[in-house]
Motif scaffolding. Structure first.
Motif, PDB file in Angstrom:
ATOM      1  N   GLN A 208      43.562  20.521  49.854  1.00 10.53           N
ATOM      2  CA  GLN A 208      42.802  19.858  50.906  1.00 10.53           C
ATOM      3  C   GLN A 208      42.419  18.432  50.520  1.00 10.53           C
ATOM      4  O   GLN A 208      42.475  17.523  51.344  1.00 10.53           O
ATOM      5  CB  GLN A 208      41.541  20.649  51.250  1.00 10.53           C
ATOM      6  CG  GLN A 208      40.777  20.084  52.447  1.00 10.53           C
ATOM      7  CD  GLN A 208      39.844  21.101  53.072  1.00 10.53           C
ATOM      8  OE1 GLN A 208      40.067  22.292  53.002  1.00 10.53           O
ATOM      9  NE2 GLN A 208      38.780  20.604  53.679  1.00 10.53           N
ATOM     10  N   TYR A 209      42.038  18.216  49.257  1.00  3.59           N
ATOM     11  CA  TYR A 209      41.630  16.886  48.825  1.00  3.59           C
ATOM     12  C   TYR A 209      42.813  15.950  48.592  1.00  3.59           C
ATOM     13  O   TYR A 209      42.768  14.776  48.943  1.00  3.59           O
ATOM     14  CB  TYR A 209      40.822  16.963  47.531  1.00  3.59           C
ATOM     15  CG  TYR A 209      39.510  17.682  47.646  1.00  3.59           C
ATOM     16  CD1 TYR A 209      38.788  17.689  48.833  1.00  3.59           C
ATOM     17  CD2 TYR A 209      38.976  18.363  46.560  1.00  3.59           C
ATOM     18  CE1 TYR A 209      37.574  18.359  48.936  1.00  3.59           C
ATOM     19  CE2 TYR A 209      37.762  19.028  46.641  1.00  3.59           C
ATOM     20  CZ  TYR A 209      37.072  19.026  47.835  1.00  3.59           C
ATOM     21  OH  TYR A 209      35.890  19.699  47.930  1.00  3.59           O
TER      22      TYR A 209
ATOM     23  N   PHE B 271      55.780  24.529  50.093  1.00  2.00           N
ATOM     24  CA  PHE B 271      55.169  25.295  51.179  1.00  2.00           C
ATOM     25  C   PHE B 271      55.907  24.988  52.480  1.00  2.00           C
ATOM     26  O   PHE B 271      55.387  24.267  53.351  1.00  2.00           O
ATOM     27  CB  PHE B 271      53.682  24.938  51.310  1.00  2.00           C
ATOM     28  CG  PHE B 271      52.924  25.007  50.016  1.00  2.00           C
ATOM     29  CD1 PHE B 271      52.562  26.237  49.463  1.00  2.00           C
ATOM     30  CD2 PHE B 271      52.590  23.853  49.314  1.00  2.00           C
ATOM     31  CE1 PHE B 271      51.874  26.313  48.256  1.00  2.00           C
ATOM     32  CE2 PHE B 271      51.905  23.913  48.119  1.00  2.00           C
ATOM     33  CZ  PHE B 271      51.544  25.150  47.580  1.00  2.00           C
ATOM     34  N   PRO B 272      57.125  25.507  52.635  1.00  4.08           N
ATOM     35  CA  PRO B 272      57.904  25.204  53.844  1.00  4.08           C
ATOM     36  C   PRO B 272      57.208  25.649  55.127  1.00  4.08           C
ATOM     37  O   PRO B 272      57.535  25.154  56.204  1.00  4.08           O
ATOM     38  CB  PRO B 272      59.216  25.962  53.616  1.00  4.08           C
ATOM     39  CG  PRO B 272      58.917  26.977  52.549  1.00  4.08           C
ATOM     40  CD  PRO B 272      57.857  26.376  51.696  1.00  4.08           C
ATOM     41  N   GLU B 273      56.257  26.544  55.008  1.00  3.38           N
ATOM     42  CA  GLU B 273      55.506  26.991  56.189  1.00  3.38           C
ATOM     43  C   GLU B 273      54.710  25.843  56.824  1.00  3.38           C
ATOM     44  O   GLU B 273      54.319  25.912  57.998  1.00  3.38           O
ATOM     45  CB  GLU B 273      54.556  28.122  55.819  1.00  3.38           C
ATOM     46  CG  GLU B 273      55.225  29.376  55.284  1.00  3.38           C
ATOM     47  CD  GLU B 273      55.416  29.348  53.760  1.00  3.38           C
ATOM     48  OE1 GLU B 273      55.692  30.412  53.185  1.00  3.38           O
ATOM     49  OE2 GLU B 273      55.289  28.246  53.153  1.00  3.38           O
TER      50      GLU B 273
ATOM     51  N   LEU C 281      48.880  26.448  42.458  1.00  4.90           N
ATOM     52  CA  LEU C 281      49.227  25.037  42.323  1.00  4.90           C
ATOM     53  C   LEU C 281      48.077  24.260  41.692  1.00  4.90           C
ATOM     54  O   LEU C 281      48.294  23.435  40.789  1.00  4.90           O
ATOM     55  CB  LEU C 281      49.560  24.442  43.700  1.00  4.90           C
ATOM     56  CG  LEU C 281      49.837  22.937  43.721  1.00  4.90           C
ATOM     57  CD1 LEU C 281      51.164  22.630  43.041  1.00  4.90           C
ATOM     58  CD2 LEU C 281      49.828  22.399  45.153  1.00  4.90           C
ATOM     59  N   GLU C 282      46.851  24.527  42.128  1.00  2.95           N
ATOM     60  CA  GLU C 282      45.706  23.807  41.570  1.00  2.95           C
ATOM     61  C   GLU C 282      45.499  24.152  40.100  1.00  2.95           C
ATOM     62  O   GLU C 282      45.221  23.271  39.273  1.00  2.95           O
ATOM     63  CB  GLU C 282      44.449  24.104  42.376  1.00  2.95           C
ATOM     64  CG  GLU C 282      43.251  23.294  41.900  1.00  2.95           C
ATOM     65  CD  GLU C 282      42.018  23.491  42.766  1.00  2.95           C
ATOM     66  OE1 GLU C 282      41.016  22.793  42.532  1.00  2.95           O
ATOM     67  OE2 GLU C 282      42.059  24.350  43.670  1.00  2.95           O
TER      68      GLU C 282
ATOM     69  N   MET D 149      47.836  33.397  54.079  1.00  2.00           N
ATOM     70  CA  MET D 149      49.172  33.615  53.532  1.00  2.00           C
ATOM     71  C   MET D 149      49.438  32.710  52.329  1.00  2.00           C
ATOM     72  O   MET D 149      50.050  33.132  51.331  1.00  2.00           O
ATOM     73  CB  MET D 149      50.225  33.353  54.617  1.00  2.00           C
ATOM     74  CG  MET D 149      51.668  33.521  54.139  1.00  2.00           C
ATOM     75  SD  MET D 149      52.859  32.896  55.358  1.00  2.00           S
ATOM     76  CE  MET D 149      52.375  33.819  56.820  1.00  2.00           C
ATOM     77  N   LEU D 150      48.963  31.469  52.422  1.00  2.00           N
ATOM     78  CA  LEU D 150      49.256  30.493  51.372  1.00  2.00           C
ATOM     79  C   LEU D 150      48.200  30.441  50.278  1.00  2.00           C
ATOM     80  O   LEU D 150      48.392  29.770  49.267  1.00  2.00           O
ATOM     81  CB  LEU D 150      49.388  29.089  51.977  1.00  2.00           C
ATOM     82  CG  LEU D 150      50.498  28.871  53.003  1.00  2.00           C
ATOM     83  CD1 LEU D 150      50.456  27.429  53.516  1.00  2.00           C
ATOM     84  CD2 LEU D 150      51.858  29.179  52.404  1.00  2.00           C
ATOM     85  N   GLY D 151      47.076  31.134  50.484  1.00  5.55           N
ATOM     86  CA  GLY D 151      45.935  30.985  49.594  1.00  5.55           C
ATOM     87  C   GLY D 151      46.256  31.145  48.120  1.00  5.55           C
ATOM     88  O   GLY D 151      45.888  30.293  47.291  1.00  5.55           O
TER      89      GLY D 151
END
Length: 297
Positions: free
Chosen positions: A188-189, A16-18, A179-180, A171-173
């Motif tokens: 987040q965790y 996630f380079p953002e 990934l999860e 945008m990343l959602g």
């Protein structure tokens, strides 16, 4: 013994380079039960406080924990954190200062109800004769008086969780969800903000962020300190539990042994329902005014 957070299980910035422009560094203090002296960096330990300087007392209206009846007596503040500049790499100390001391009143204040912190900066070398740290007030809640702990400072990289801008979150959602699903790592965790007691970085919010604004310049304040109830919980331990504690705890549940509980809540704090107190300062103003916020689950 040092404390080392395990390497991130994935390369966050490569995936996630953002997020690269939003990276921040924090200093995890990793408190563990000990017998620090007034000269040591510590959580809940005695302070290097000048003998000729009065010990601070709370002059605000305060309440016993879970009570609506104001407590009328004078209350000495209790030590929460003392950190020398050498133990807080990257934290911007004021000029001529090399020691941070944070105390609070161990009673409830305001709404939401929480301890009321004070921040003091000083030069450690200027303190000659030392005032004895007062014994905590007998009626103060034990959950608001940190047990004495040595600290094992560690510099870590963080990314915003609750503070992730809404447009970037949108945008990343889909990529974060993928990934999860594919790895089990929840952004987040497991990848964003470090839990526990720490300096700088992002606040370890339990609920939505509340960033105070400076009453003088009206700019958003900077995060100075998070004081959390726990060093880790059932969600965050997988990536934030230090390597050394994993070796002690073994392969069991991260809270199932005496060693695990000693690592999870070494200071014996319980702020609301496993919440945290967040201390902020304005570095744009020379007086460095302070504010705080509290939340819990």
């Amino acid at each position: 013994m040092t404390r080392r957070t395990p390497p991130r299980p994935v390369d966050v910035e490569a995936l996630f380079p953002e997020l690269r422009p939003l990276r921040r560094e924090a200093v995890r203090l990793h408190p563990r039960a000990g017998r620090p002296s007034f000269r040591d960096s510590s959580v809940g330990g005695p302070l290097l406080w000048p003998a000729d300087e009065p010990w601070p007392v709370c002059d605000a209206e305060h309440y016993e924990r879970n009570s609506d009846t104001p407590y009328e007596g004078e209350v000495c503040l209790v030590p929460v954190v003392q950190v020398h500049r050498t133990d807080a790499p990257g934290l911007p100390f004021p000029p001529e200062c090399d020691l941070l001391q944070v105390l609070w009143c161990p009673y409830d204040h305001g709404s939401p109800r929480c301890p009321l912190p004070q921040v003091h900066w000083r030069s450690a070398g200027s303190v000659k004769d030392v005032r004895e740290t007062p014994v905590p007030h007998a009626e103060a809640s034990e959950y608001y008086v940190p047990d004495p702990c040595a600290v094992h400072p560690e510099r870590v990289v963080e990314y915003p969780g609750w503070d992730l801008p809404e447009d970037l979150s949108d945008m990343l959602g889909a990529r974060l969800d993928r990934l999860e699903r594919e790895t089990g790592w929840h952004y987040q965790y497991h990848l964003a903000e470090a839990p526990g007691i720490k300096l700088g970085g992002y606040p370890s919010w339990t609920q939505e962020p509340v960033w105070p604004e400076c009453g003088w310049c009206e700019r958003r304040m900077d995060h100075l300190l998070t004081v959390s109830s726990w060093e880790y919980d059932g969600a965050t331990w997988r990536t934030w539990l230090p390597v050394e504690d994993r070796a002690t705890i073994g392969d069991g549940e991260p809270w199932s042994s005496e060693q695990a509980r000693a690592a999870q809540n070494p200071a014996g704090l319980m702020l609301g329902d496993t919440g945290g107190v967040y201390v902020f300062e304005c570095r744009s103003c020379s007086e460095r005014p302070v504010a705080h916020w509290f939340d819990c689950s």
